[in-house]
Structures are given as C-alpha cells and as structure tokens.
Design an enzyme around this catalytic site. Sequence first.
Site, short mmCIF file in Angstrom:
data_model
loop_
_atom_site.label_atom_id
_atom_site.label_comp_id
_atom_site.label_asym_id
_atom_site.label_seq_id
_atom_site.Cartn_x
_atom_site.Cartn_y
_atom_site.Cartn_z
N SER A 102 0.84 -1.20 0.00
CA SER A 102 0.00 0.00 0.00
C SER A 102 0.88 1.25 0.00
CB SER A 102 -0.96 -0.05 1.19
OG SER A 102 -2.02 0.86 1.04
N ASP A 122 -9.57 -6.57 -3.26
CA ASP A 122 -9.04 -5.40 -2.56
C ASP A 122 -10.06 -4.26 -2.63
OD1 ASP A 122 -7.59 -3.12 -1.72
OD2 ASP A 122 -5.71 -3.98 -2.43
N GLY A 125 -7.93 -9.70 0.09
CA GLY A 125 -8.17 -8.27 0.18
C GLY A 125 -6.90 -7.46 -0.02
N HIS A 126 -6.64 -6.55 0.91
CA HIS A 126 -5.56 -5.56 0.77
C HIS A 126 -4.27 -6.01 1.44
CE1 HIS A 126 -4.07 -1.62 -0.22
NE2 HIS A 126 -3.93 -1.23 1.04
N TRP A 127 -4.24 -7.21 1.99
CA TRP A 127 -3.12 -7.64 2.84
C TRP A 127 -2.59 -8.99 2.38
CZ3 TRP A 127 -3.61 -7.75 8.92
CH2 TRP A 127 -2.56 -7.02 9.48
#
EC number: 3.7.1.14
Length: 289
Positions: free
Chosen positions: A116, A241, A268-270
Amino acid sequence: MQANVQAITEAGTSRFVTVKDGDTEFRIHCNDTGAGAETVVMLHGSGPGATGWANFNRNVEPLVAAGYRVLLVDCPGWGKSDPVVNAGSRSELNGRVLKGVLDELDIERVHILGNSMGGHSAVAFALANPQRVGKLVLMGGGTGGPSLYAPMPTEGIKLLNGLYREPSIENLKRMMNVFVYDASSLTDDLMQARLDNMLARRDHLENFVKSLAANPKQFTDYGSRLGEITAPTLVIWGRDDRFVPMDVGLRLIAGIPNAQMHIFNRCGHWAQWEHAKAFNRMVVDFLGN
C-alpha cells in the site's frame, strides 16, 4: 541458500536510526534481522497503528531462512518512529527517509517489498535512487491516481480516514472487515493489539488528519514515470481489494518495463498476511532468480 533461523521477535530485532531530511531530524524505528549479503527492506501501509512488524511478521522468517538480511522500517508518523505533519508527498518523504536509513546503516543496495503506502514509497525510492534497487515487490500500492474500477476514495480508504478521526474498537472492526477477504481470521487479540498500537501514539493519529487537511493527495501519481523504473518488479494484488482497486496494479505492469503480476483470489488488501505461505514462496523465488 538456507540459513538457520532462531526465533525472531519484535523486541529482539528492534533498533533506532537517526536520519536528516533537510533541516528536520527523525529518529526512525526499524526491526533488523538476518545476516545475508543481500538486504530486503519491507515498507508498511498507512493504516492507523501500522508498523513494519505488524504488517510483515508472517514474512520475515522465510526470507531470513533464504539467506537475506531483513529490515522493517516504521515510516515517520507510525509505530515508534518520530511524528510528522506532512504537507508534501508522503511517498517521497518516506523514500528520502529510507535513503537516510540505508546511508546510516551503510547498506548500498536493497530489494524492497512495499504494501500500500509502502508500495508508493518503494516506487518513489526507486525513481530517485535507481542504482540502489535490486528488485521490487509491490502489493496493493505503487502509485496514486485514478481508478476505472471504483470511485475514489474507495470504501476502505473512507473507513481508514474515519478510524484516524475516531479511533475505537468499533471503527477498527469496520475497517478490518473490508481490509481482508475473510474477516474470521482476525482474532480479538489481534484487533486489541492493533487498537493498543493506535492509542499508544495519538500524536500519529492527529498528525495524519492534519496532514490530509494540508494536502489531501498525500500519494503521488507516478503513472507518467513508471517507464523509468529499471528494477525487475513483481506486482501482487488481491482480487477483492476494497482499498486500492486492482486496476492500479494493471497500471503498474503496463508502465514498468520489466514487471509481472500475480493476483490472489479470495484476497483483500493484505496479501502478505492473508496468503502468507504462497506469498513467501513466490517472493523468495522471485528474489532468488
């Protein structure tokens, strides 16, 4: 190459480095472990309570076992590093601070993993210091700018900003429920530890809000400069995500000449946490070949 890995802990790897950015001096916290000839730097995201260790604790041992020195950096305004109100490009600030850390530790060349905000910061560093980058791994970040997949700011970013303004266990759970694909993996202990990290540094929370007020676009759009990146680059994204849409990753591989992309389903985002075993194998293979 395989190294013997004893138990690696946050406390046992903790150290501080003092760097200067112009007239400003920062005391930067790092976790430093492994004794390999090559160094892998890991840069965390911008969530409240984020730290290098919190983001990457599932990924350190496999890289140390593969023979790398691993350096987790808490960016200014997070973790145990000094606070900052930032009115410029957060990506470039973090890139400059990383250069200062590497200079102080006498490390000339590194591979960088960035998640990110950490991906944005890795790109900023690579553009400013191309000769000091071996390979890049970018997860859920790498450039600011628009998305064709979702209106900006995304659902996740709105929840993140709300959590900065009103830090509570309820708001943390709301954010984390869209942060990962399968929220059942988020234990109460993990949630409480993240909340404790946040509340221990209320100055960081307040300064992030002040920074956004001073400059709502903290993360530079590097779209027009991606072609300058010469480092081999692995872009990793979660199909699900809800913080940084997948087409940002497609922009990265369209722009970076020597780039490839892996997309995890049910992620997702991780990615480095949600699919840690597969992620670790992929990264060790990419860095070693």
